[in-house]
Design an enzyme around this catalytic site. Structure first.
Site, PDB file in Angstrom:
ATOM      1  N   SER A 146       0.454  -1.014  -0.116  1.00  0.00           N
ATOM      2  CA  SER A 146      -0.037  -0.366  -0.008  1.00  0.00           C
ATOM      3  C   SER A 146       0.510   1.336   0.157  1.00  0.00           C
ATOM      4  CB  SER A 146      -0.706  -0.191   0.970  1.00  0.00           C
ATOM      5  OG  SER A 146      -1.285   1.626   1.750  1.00  0.00           O
ATOM      6  N   TYR A 160      -1.404  -0.826  10.039  1.00  0.00           N
ATOM      7  CA  TYR A 160      -1.442  -1.117   9.034  1.00  0.00           C
ATOM      8  C   TYR A 160      -0.920  -1.021   8.147  1.00  0.00           C
ATOM      9  CZ  TYR A 160      -3.653  -1.223   4.283  1.00  0.00           C
ATOM     10  OH  TYR A 160      -3.689  -1.413   3.588  1.00  0.00           O
TER      11      TYR A 160
HETATM   12  N1  LIG Z   1      -9.082  -1.067  -0.634  1.00  0.00           N
HETATM   13  C1  LIG Z   1      -7.422  -0.206  -0.995  1.00  0.00           C
HETATM   14  O1  LIG Z   1      -7.634   0.972  -0.401  1.00  0.00           O
HETATM   15  C2  LIG Z   1      -6.532  -0.700  -0.447  1.00  0.00           C
HETATM   16  C3  LIG Z   1      -5.505  -0.225  -0.710  1.00  0.00           C
HETATM   17  C4  LIG Z   1      -4.423  -0.685  -0.301  1.00  0.00           C
HETATM   18  C5  LIG Z   1      -4.061  -1.624  -0.536  1.00  0.00           C
HETATM   19  N2  LIG Z   1      -4.751  -2.335  -0.017  1.00  0.00           N
HETATM   20  C6  LIG Z   1      -4.907  -4.384   0.095  1.00  0.00           C
HETATM   21  O2  LIG Z   1      -5.424  -4.760  -1.092  1.00  0.00           O
HETATM   22  C7  LIG Z   1      -5.245  -6.710  -0.167  1.00  0.00           C
HETATM   23  C8  LIG Z   1      -6.885  -6.529  -0.498  1.00  0.00           C
HETATM   24  O3  LIG Z   1      -7.418  -5.584  -0.144  1.00  0.00           O
HETATM   25  P1  LIG Z   1      -9.825  -5.543   0.078  1.00  0.00           P
HETATM   26  O4  LIG Z   1     -10.020  -3.332   0.086  1.00  0.00           O
HETATM   27  O5  LIG Z   1      -9.560  -6.311  -1.361  1.00  0.00           O
HETATM   28  O6  LIG Z   1      -9.413  -5.462   1.048  1.00  0.00           O
HETATM   29  P2  LIG Z   1     -11.340  -7.132   1.686  1.00  0.00           P
HETATM   30  O7  LIG Z   1     -11.845  -6.696   0.288  1.00  0.00           O
HETATM   31  O8  LIG Z   1     -11.166  -6.439   2.899  1.00  0.00           O
HETATM   32  O9  LIG Z   1     -10.529  -8.605   0.841  1.00  0.00           O
HETATM   33  C9  LIG Z   1      -9.637  -9.132   1.810  1.00  0.00           C
HETATM   34  C10 LIG Z   1     -10.323 -10.390   1.797  1.00  0.00           C
HETATM   35  O10 LIG Z   1      -9.003 -11.418   2.175  1.00  0.00           O
HETATM   36  C11 LIG Z   1      -9.591 -12.648   2.912  1.00  0.00           C
HETATM   37  N3  LIG Z   1      -8.470 -12.543   4.244  1.00  0.00           N
HETATM   38  C12 LIG Z   1      -8.347 -12.417   4.971  1.00  0.00           C
HETATM   39  N4  LIG Z   1      -7.835 -12.811   6.256  1.00  0.00           N
HETATM   40  C13 LIG Z   1      -7.927 -13.953   5.286  1.00  0.00           C
HETATM   41  C14 LIG Z   1      -6.503 -15.127   6.106  1.00  0.00           C
HETATM   42  N5  LIG Z   1      -6.678 -15.046   7.057  1.00  0.00           N
HETATM   43  N6  LIG Z   1      -6.653 -15.840   5.351  1.00  0.00           N
HETATM   44  C15 LIG Z   1      -7.321 -16.110   4.134  1.00  0.00           C
HETATM   45  N7  LIG Z   1      -7.952 -15.052   3.324  1.00  0.00           N
HETATM   46  C16 LIG Z   1      -8.820 -13.755   4.326  1.00  0.00           C
HETATM   47  C17 LIG Z   1     -10.522 -12.278   3.117  1.00  0.00           C
HETATM   48  O11 LIG Z   1     -11.258 -13.101   3.058  1.00  0.00           O
HETATM   49  P3  LIG Z   1     -11.876 -14.032   3.678  1.00  0.00           P
HETATM   50  O12 LIG Z   1     -13.208 -12.930   5.024  1.00  0.00           O
HETATM   51  O13 LIG Z   1     -13.359 -14.918   3.059  1.00  0.00           O
HETATM   52  O14 LIG Z   1     -11.087 -15.101   4.688  1.00  0.00           O
HETATM   53  C18 LIG Z   1     -11.052 -11.250   2.424  1.00  0.00           C
HETATM   54  O15 LIG Z   1     -11.703 -11.575   1.135  1.00  0.00           O
HETATM   55  C19 LIG Z   1      -5.271  -5.543   0.958  1.00  0.00           C
HETATM   56  O16 LIG Z   1      -4.341  -6.378   1.679  1.00  0.00           O
HETATM   57  C20 LIG Z   1      -5.153  -4.668   1.864  1.00  0.00           C
HETATM   58  O17 LIG Z   1      -4.856  -4.352   3.007  1.00  0.00           O
HETATM   59  C21 LIG Z   1      -5.975  -2.121  -0.040  1.00  0.00           C
END
Ligand SMILES: NC(=O)c1ccc[n+]([C@@H]2O[C@H](COP(=O)([O-])OP(=O)(O)OC[C@H]3O[C@@H](n4cnc5c(N)ncnc54)[C@H](OP(=O)(O)O)[C@@H]3O)[C@@H](O)[C@H]2O)c1
Length: 255
Positions: A146, A160
Protein backbone atom coordinates in the site's frame (compact mmCIF):
# COMPACT_ATOMS: atom_id res chain seq x y z
CA UNK A 1 4.35 -13.34 -32.54
CA UNK A 2 4.31 -14.54 -28.92
CA UNK A 3 2.06 -12.45 -26.66
CA UNK A 4 4.26 -12.01 -23.60
CA UNK A 5 1.31 -10.83 -21.48
CA UNK A 6 -0.85 -13.95 -21.99
CA UNK A 7 -1.22 -16.42 -19.12
CA UNK A 8 -2.83 -19.32 -21.02
CA UNK A 9 -2.74 -22.53 -19.00
CA UNK A 10 -0.90 -20.95 -16.05
CA UNK A 11 -2.23 -21.84 -12.60
CA UNK A 12 -2.76 -18.89 -10.26
CA UNK A 13 -3.75 -18.89 -6.58
CA UNK A 14 -5.36 -15.64 -5.45
CA UNK A 15 -5.61 -15.45 -1.65
CA UNK A 16 -8.38 -13.04 -0.68
CA UNK A 17 -9.75 -13.76 -4.16
CA UNK A 18 -13.34 -12.97 -3.21
CA UNK A 19 -12.38 -9.59 -1.70
CA UNK A 20 -12.80 -6.19 -3.32
CA UNK A 21 -9.36 -6.16 -4.98
CA UNK A 22 -8.67 -9.90 -5.03
CA UNK A 23 -11.82 -10.67 -7.03
CA UNK A 24 -10.87 -8.20 -9.78
CA UNK A 25 -7.30 -9.50 -9.91
CA UNK A 26 -8.52 -13.10 -10.11
CA UNK A 27 -10.93 -12.10 -12.89
CA UNK A 28 -8.13 -10.23 -14.69
CA UNK A 29 -5.76 -13.22 -14.59
CA UNK A 30 -8.56 -15.47 -15.83
CA UNK A 31 -9.34 -13.07 -18.70
CA UNK A 32 -5.70 -13.44 -19.78
CA UNK A 33 -6.01 -17.24 -19.81
CA UNK A 34 -4.96 -18.40 -16.33
CA UNK A 35 -6.67 -21.16 -14.36
CA UNK A 36 -7.53 -19.34 -11.15
CA UNK A 37 -7.91 -20.72 -7.63
CA UNK A 38 -9.91 -18.35 -5.45
CA UNK A 39 -8.86 -18.92 -1.82
CA UNK A 40 -9.94 -17.44 1.51
CA UNK A 41 -11.84 -18.49 4.65
CA UNK A 42 -15.44 -17.82 3.60
CA UNK A 43 -16.48 -20.85 1.54
CA UNK A 44 -19.69 -19.27 0.24
CA UNK A 45 -17.88 -16.12 -0.93
CA UNK A 46 -15.08 -17.98 -2.74
CA UNK A 47 -17.54 -20.35 -4.46
CA UNK A 48 -19.57 -17.40 -5.74
CA UNK A 49 -16.42 -15.59 -6.92
CA UNK A 50 -15.14 -18.70 -8.74
CA UNK A 51 -18.54 -19.31 -10.36
CA UNK A 52 -18.83 -15.69 -11.53
CA UNK A 53 -15.30 -15.66 -12.96
CA UNK A 54 -15.85 -18.93 -14.82
CA UNK A 55 -19.17 -17.62 -16.16
CA UNK A 56 -17.41 -14.58 -17.65
CA UNK A 57 -14.19 -16.08 -18.99
CA UNK A 58 -14.97 -19.79 -19.46
CA UNK A 59 -11.55 -20.67 -18.02
CA UNK A 60 -11.13 -23.30 -15.31
CA UNK A 61 -11.69 -21.77 -11.86
CA UNK A 62 -11.65 -23.42 -8.44
CA UNK A 63 -12.64 -22.28 -4.96
CA UNK A 64 -10.55 -23.78 -2.15
CA UNK A 65 -10.81 -22.53 1.43
CA UNK A 66 -7.70 -21.37 3.27
CA UNK A 67 -6.72 -19.46 6.37
CA UNK A 68 -3.33 -18.05 5.37
CA UNK A 69 -2.35 -17.47 8.99
CA UNK A 70 -2.46 -21.24 9.58
CA UNK A 71 0.50 -23.14 8.11
CA UNK A 72 -1.39 -26.45 7.94
CA UNK A 73 -4.29 -24.82 6.10
CA UNK A 74 -1.91 -23.18 3.58
CA UNK A 75 -0.06 -26.47 3.05
CA UNK A 76 -3.39 -28.20 2.36
CA UNK A 77 -4.30 -25.52 -0.19
CA UNK A 78 -0.99 -25.97 -2.01
CA UNK A 79 -1.27 -29.79 -1.99
CA UNK A 80 -4.84 -29.58 -3.21
CA UNK A 81 -4.02 -27.21 -6.09
CA UNK A 82 -1.05 -29.33 -7.20
CA UNK A 83 -3.17 -32.47 -7.04
CA UNK A 84 -6.11 -30.94 -8.94
CA UNK A 85 -4.32 -28.70 -11.47
CA UNK A 86 -0.86 -30.27 -11.62
CA UNK A 87 1.21 -27.24 -10.64
CA UNK A 88 1.22 -23.62 -9.46
CA UNK A 89 2.70 -20.76 -11.53
CA UNK A 90 1.42 -17.57 -9.88
CA UNK A 91 0.58 -16.53 -6.31
CA UNK A 92 -1.31 -13.29 -5.68
CA UNK A 93 -1.61 -12.38 -2.00
CA UNK A 94 -4.67 -10.13 -2.06
CA UNK A 95 -5.85 -11.00 1.44
CA UNK A 96 -5.52 -8.47 4.22
CA UNK A 97 -6.92 -6.63 7.19
CA UNK A 98 -7.08 -2.92 8.12
CA UNK A 99 -7.76 -1.71 11.66
CA UNK A 100 -7.34 2.00 12.36
CA UNK A 101 -6.35 2.77 15.97
CA UNK A 102 -4.70 5.84 17.53
CA UNK A 103 -1.23 4.91 18.78
CA UNK A 104 -1.77 5.86 22.44
CA UNK A 105 -4.87 3.65 22.63
CA UNK A 106 -3.69 0.86 20.36
CA UNK A 107 -4.89 -2.44 21.86
CA UNK A 108 -1.97 -4.83 21.34
CA UNK A 109 -4.49 -7.55 20.57
CA UNK A 110 -5.46 -5.57 17.46
CA UNK A 111 -1.78 -4.99 16.64
CA UNK A 112 -1.25 -8.76 16.73
CA UNK A 113 -4.32 -9.33 14.55
CA UNK A 114 -2.97 -6.93 11.91
CA UNK A 115 0.47 -8.51 11.91
CA UNK A 116 -0.97 -12.01 11.93
CA UNK A 117 -3.13 -11.36 8.88
CA UNK A 118 -0.95 -9.05 6.78
CA UNK A 119 2.60 -10.09 7.68
CA UNK A 120 2.37 -13.69 8.87
CA UNK A 121 -0.30 -14.47 6.26
CA UNK A 122 1.84 -13.09 3.41
CA UNK A 123 4.93 -14.95 4.63
CA UNK A 124 3.13 -18.26 5.17
CA UNK A 125 1.53 -18.16 1.71
CA UNK A 126 4.89 -17.29 0.10
CA UNK A 127 6.68 -20.01 2.09
CA UNK A 128 4.44 -22.89 0.98
CA UNK A 129 3.98 -21.80 -2.63
CA UNK A 130 7.68 -20.85 -2.78
CA UNK A 131 8.60 -24.50 -2.13
CA UNK A 132 6.66 -25.57 -5.25
CA UNK A 133 8.24 -22.74 -7.26
CA UNK A 134 11.74 -23.70 -6.09
CA UNK A 135 11.19 -27.31 -7.20
CA UNK A 136 9.95 -26.28 -10.66
CA UNK A 137 12.58 -23.56 -11.08
CA UNK A 138 10.17 -20.69 -11.71
CA UNK A 139 7.24 -18.79 -10.28
CA UNK A 140 5.65 -15.37 -9.86
CA UNK A 141 4.57 -13.90 -6.53
CA UNK A 142 2.59 -10.66 -6.26
CA UNK A 143 1.99 -9.27 -2.77
CA UNK A 144 -0.37 -6.43 -1.88
CA UNK A 145 1.33 -3.58 -0.08
CA UNK A 146 0.00 0.00 0.00
CA UNK A 147 1.09 3.63 -0.21
CA UNK A 148 0.77 3.31 3.59
CA UNK A 149 3.84 1.02 3.48
CA UNK A 150 6.18 3.75 2.27
CA UNK A 151 4.89 7.07 3.70
CA UNK A 152 4.14 8.13 7.26
CA UNK A 153 0.47 8.77 8.11
CA UNK A 154 -1.52 9.92 11.09
CA UNK A 155 -5.19 8.98 11.52
CA UNK A 156 -4.76 5.64 13.26
CA UNK A 157 -2.64 4.12 10.49
CA UNK A 158 0.48 3.12 12.46
CA UNK A 159 -0.40 -0.59 12.72
CA UNK A 160 -1.60 -1.08 9.17
CA UNK A 161 1.28 0.99 7.75
CA UNK A 162 3.83 -1.06 9.74
CA UNK A 163 2.40 -4.27 8.26
CA UNK A 164 2.50 -2.89 4.72
CA UNK A 165 6.12 -1.74 5.14
CA UNK A 166 6.83 -5.30 6.29
CA UNK A 167 5.15 -6.69 3.17
CA UNK A 168 7.55 -4.62 1.08
CA UNK A 169 10.55 -5.99 3.00
CA UNK A 170 9.26 -9.58 2.71
CA UNK A 171 8.97 -8.91 -1.03
CA UNK A 172 12.54 -7.60 -1.33
CA UNK A 173 14.15 -10.29 0.83
CA UNK A 174 12.36 -13.20 -0.85
CA UNK A 175 13.20 -11.73 -4.26
CA UNK A 176 16.91 -11.91 -3.38
CA UNK A 177 16.78 -15.25 -1.54
CA UNK A 178 14.78 -16.95 -4.32
CA UNK A 179 16.39 -15.28 -7.34
CA UNK A 180 18.60 -18.38 -7.86
CA UNK A 181 15.38 -20.39 -8.36
CA UNK A 182 14.04 -17.96 -10.98
CA UNK A 183 11.19 -16.85 -8.72
CA UNK A 184 10.01 -13.26 -9.23
CA UNK A 185 8.64 -11.63 -6.08
CA UNK A 186 7.02 -8.22 -6.48
CA UNK A 187 4.29 -6.16 -4.86
CA UNK A 188 1.58 -3.72 -5.86
CA UNK A 189 1.18 -0.61 -3.72
CA UNK A 190 -2.22 1.00 -4.26
CA UNK A 191 -3.56 4.23 -2.83
CA UNK A 192 -7.20 4.09 -1.73
CA UNK A 193 -9.08 1.67 -4.00
CA UNK A 194 -12.86 1.92 -4.20
CA UNK A 195 -14.38 -1.50 -3.48
CA UNK A 196 -17.57 -2.61 -1.73
CA UNK A 197 -15.60 -2.12 1.52
CA UNK A 198 -14.56 1.48 0.77
CA UNK A 199 -17.47 2.76 -1.38
CA UNK A 200 -18.72 4.78 1.62
CA UNK A 201 -15.67 7.06 1.18
CA UNK A 202 -16.51 7.74 -2.47
CA UNK A 203 -20.13 8.37 -1.48
CA UNK A 204 -19.08 11.03 1.07
CA UNK A 205 -18.17 14.07 -1.09
CA UNK A 206 -16.15 15.79 1.65
CA UNK A 207 -14.06 12.70 2.45
CA UNK A 208 -13.69 11.78 -1.21
CA UNK A 209 -12.31 15.25 -1.95
CA UNK A 210 -9.69 14.89 0.82
CA UNK A 211 -8.43 11.68 -0.82
CA UNK A 212 -8.66 13.05 -4.39
CA UNK A 213 -6.58 16.13 -3.48
CA UNK A 214 -3.65 13.83 -2.63
CA UNK A 215 -3.75 12.20 -6.07
CA UNK A 216 -2.13 14.08 -8.98
CA UNK A 217 -4.28 12.21 -11.53
CA UNK A 218 -7.26 13.69 -9.68
CA UNK A 219 -9.50 10.69 -9.16
CA UNK A 220 -9.91 7.69 -6.89
CA UNK A 221 -8.88 4.24 -8.10
CA UNK A 222 -11.17 1.30 -8.52
CA UNK A 223 -9.96 -2.29 -8.45
CA UNK A 224 -9.93 -2.48 -12.27
CA UNK A 225 -7.00 -0.03 -12.17
CA UNK A 226 -4.83 -2.77 -10.64
CA UNK A 227 -5.52 -5.51 -13.19
CA UNK A 228 -2.91 -4.41 -15.76
CA UNK A 229 -0.10 -4.35 -13.20
CA UNK A 230 -1.09 -7.75 -11.80
CA UNK A 231 -1.23 -9.35 -15.25
CA UNK A 232 2.12 -7.75 -16.13
CA UNK A 233 3.78 -9.01 -12.93
CA UNK A 234 2.30 -12.49 -13.45
CA UNK A 235 3.45 -12.72 -17.06
CA UNK A 236 6.63 -13.29 -19.03
CA UNK A 237 6.66 -9.55 -19.73
CA UNK A 238 8.08 -8.93 -16.23
CA UNK A 239 10.67 -11.75 -16.15
CA UNK A 240 13.56 -9.38 -15.30
CA UNK A 241 11.70 -7.48 -12.56
CA UNK A 242 11.97 -8.69 -8.97
CA UNK A 243 11.88 -7.20 -5.48
CA UNK A 244 9.90 -4.16 -6.61
CA UNK A 245 6.74 -2.54 -5.30
CA UNK A 246 4.86 -0.85 -8.14
CA UNK A 247 2.73 1.98 -6.77
CA UNK A 248 -0.58 2.14 -8.61
CA UNK A 249 -1.52 5.40 -6.96
CA UNK A 250 -2.27 8.08 -9.55
CA UNK A 251 1.11 9.69 -8.79
CA UNK A 252 0.56 10.03 -5.03
CA UNK A 253 3.99 8.73 -3.97
CA UNK A 254 5.77 10.65 -6.74
CA UNK A 255 5.16 13.88 -4.80
N1 LIG B 1 -8.96 -1.23 -0.73
C1 LIG B 1 -7.95 -0.38 -0.59
O1 LIG B 1 -8.14 0.86 -0.59
C2 LIG B 1 -6.54 -0.88 -0.47
C3 LIG B 1 -5.49 0.03 -0.67
C4 LIG B 1 -4.18 -0.42 -0.56
C5 LIG B 1 -3.91 -1.75 -0.29
N2 LIG B 1 -4.96 -2.62 -0.10
C6 LIG B 1 -4.61 -4.01 0.21
O2 LIG B 1 -5.14 -4.85 -0.79
C7 LIG B 1 -5.52 -6.13 -0.24
C8 LIG B 1 -6.99 -6.39 -0.56
O3 LIG B 1 -7.78 -5.36 -0.02
P1 LIG B 1 -9.36 -5.30 -0.24
O4 LIG B 1 -9.73 -3.88 -0.24
O5 LIG B 1 -9.72 -6.16 -1.38
O6 LIG B 1 -9.87 -5.96 1.12
P2 LIG B 1 -11.16 -6.88 1.38
O7 LIG B 1 -12.23 -6.56 0.40
O8 LIG B 1 -11.43 -6.77 2.83
O9 LIG B 1 -10.63 -8.32 1.04
C9 LIG B 1 -9.67 -8.93 1.86
C10 LIG B 1 -9.84 -10.42 1.76
O10 LIG B 1 -8.84 -11.04 2.56
C11 LIG B 1 -9.38 -12.27 3.00
N3 LIG B 1 -8.69 -12.66 4.22
C12 LIG B 1 -8.54 -11.96 5.37
N4 LIG B 1 -7.90 -12.70 6.28
C13 LIG B 1 -7.63 -13.89 5.70
C14 LIG B 1 -7.00 -15.09 6.14
N5 LIG B 1 -6.50 -15.21 7.38
N6 LIG B 1 -6.90 -16.12 5.27
C15 LIG B 1 -7.39 -16.01 4.02
N7 LIG B 1 -8.01 -14.92 3.55
C16 LIG B 1 -8.11 -13.87 4.38
C17 LIG B 1 -10.87 -12.01 3.25
O11 LIG B 1 -11.66 -13.16 2.90
P3 LIG B 1 -12.26 -14.16 4.02
O12 LIG B 1 -12.94 -13.34 5.05
O13 LIG B 1 -13.15 -15.05 3.20
O14 LIG B 1 -11.07 -14.92 4.57
C18 LIG B 1 -11.19 -10.90 2.25
O15 LIG B 1 -11.91 -11.37 1.13
C19 LIG B 1 -5.22 -6.02 1.25
O16 LIG B 1 -3.96 -6.54 1.52
C20 LIG B 1 -5.23 -4.52 1.51
O17 LIG B 1 -4.48 -4.17 2.62
C21 LIG B 1 -6.25 -2.21 -0.18
Amino acid sequence: MEDIFRLDGKVAIVTGGAGGIGYKLALGLSRYGAKVVVASRNQEAICKAATDIHAETGNETLAIPVDVTDEQSMKQLVDSVVSKLGTIDILVNAMGLNLKREALQFPMEDWQKLFNANVNGTMIACKYVGQVFKEKGQGKIINLSSVRGIRGYTGGNVGYAATKGSVQMITKCLAIEWAPYNINVNAIGPALVITPGTIHIKNDPVRAEVYKKQIPLGRLADADDLIGTAVFLASKASDFITGQTIFVDGGMTAQ
